[in-house]
Write a protein that holds these residues in place. Structure first.
Motif, mmCIF file in Angstrom:
data_model
loop_
_atom_site.group_PDB
_atom_site.id
_atom_site.type_symbol
_atom_site.label_atom_id
_atom_site.label_comp_id
_atom_site.label_asym_id
_atom_site.label_seq_id
_atom_site.Cartn_x
_atom_site.Cartn_y
_atom_site.Cartn_z
ATOM 1 N N ASP A 63 0.825 -1.210 0.000
ATOM 2 C CA ASP A 63 0.000 0.000 0.000
ATOM 3 C C ASP A 63 0.861 1.263 0.000
ATOM 4 O O ASP A 63 0.485 2.282 -0.584
ATOM 5 N N SER A 64 2.013 1.195 0.627
ATOM 6 C CA SER A 64 2.869 2.370 0.766
ATOM 7 C C SER A 64 3.484 2.835 -0.550
ATOM 8 O O SER A 64 3.976 3.964 -0.640
ATOM 9 N N VAL A 65 3.464 1.984 -1.579
ATOM 10 C CA VAL A 65 4.091 2.357 -2.850
ATOM 11 C C VAL A 65 3.108 2.368 -4.015
ATOM 12 O O VAL A 65 3.492 2.734 -5.135
ATOM 13 N N LYS A 66 1.860 1.982 -3.781
ATOM 14 C CA LYS A 66 0.868 1.956 -4.861
ATOM 15 C C LYS A 66 0.728 3.324 -5.498
ATOM 16 O O LYS A 66 0.642 4.337 -4.809
ATOM 17 N N GLY A 67 0.720 3.330 -6.839
ATOM 18 C CA GLY A 67 0.589 4.581 -7.565
ATOM 19 C C GLY A 67 1.908 5.302 -7.777
ATOM 20 O O GLY A 67 1.964 6.260 -8.554
ATOM 21 N N ARG A 68 2.971 4.859 -7.105
ATOM 22 C CA ARG A 68 4.284 5.503 -7.261
ATOM 23 C C ARG A 68 5.313 4.558 -7.869
ATOM 24 O O ARG A 68 6.198 5.002 -8.608
ATOM 25 N N PHE A 69 5.240 3.277 -7.543
ATOM 26 C CA PHE A 69 6.197 2.291 -8.030
ATOM 27 C C PHE A 69 5.526 1.386 -9.061
ATOM 28 O O PHE A 69 4.339 1.069 -8.945
ATOM 29 N N THR A 70 6.331 0.924 -10.024
ATOM 30 C CA THR A 70 5.840 -0.017 -11.035
ATOM 31 C C THR A 70 6.868 -1.117 -11.232
ATOM 32 O O THR A 70 8.036 -0.824 -11.514
ATOM 33 N N ILE A 71 6.431 -2.361 -11.101
ATOM 34 C CA ILE A 71 7.297 -3.506 -11.366
ATOM 35 C C ILE A 71 6.988 -4.020 -12.764
ATOM 36 O O ILE A 71 5.822 -4.074 -13.172
#
Length: 119
Positions: A63-71
């Motif tokens: 949840d802390s990286v959703k919308g900011r990180f992409t794998i």
């Protein structure tokens, strides 16, 4: 056996971006999913993102990286990326690449790459 090497870490200002790369070698046919984890000083290692090797569109994020990180996976299939945007100081950690085997209990780790986000 699978060997993993991470690269792309570094120092960046808050709001900036970095792309981490994990390059895998060895028997990748036995790998079910790839993941990125991170560990900040004094904290437990946490799962950041996963991508399934058989269905590359299947991804999951903390949840802390959703919308900011992409794998994502590279076209060569032995490469996994973590695109990190809008970085925050709390993203500072050592980031580890992880290959998860189809056999229960089989897991491989890279040596980690340091990401430092300054405020």
């Amino acid at each position: 056996q699978v060997q993993l090497v991470e690269s792309g870490g570094g120092l960046v200002q808050a709001g900036g971006s970095l792309r981490l790369t994990c390059t895998a070698s060895g028997n990748m046919f036995s790998i079910f999913a790839m993941a990125w984890h991170r560990q900040a000083p004094g904290k437990q290692r946490e799962l950041v993102a996963t991508i399934h090797t058989q269905t590359p569109g299947s991804t999951n994020y903390a949840d802390s990286v959703k919308g900011r990180f992409t794998i994502s996976r590279g076209s060569a299939r032995n490469t996994v990326y973590l695109q990190m945007n809008t970085l925050k100081p709390e993203d500072t950690a050592v980031y580890y690449c992880n290959a998860i085997g189809a056999t229960a209990g089989v897991s491989y780790w890279g040596q980690g790459t340091q990401v430092t986000v300054s405020s």
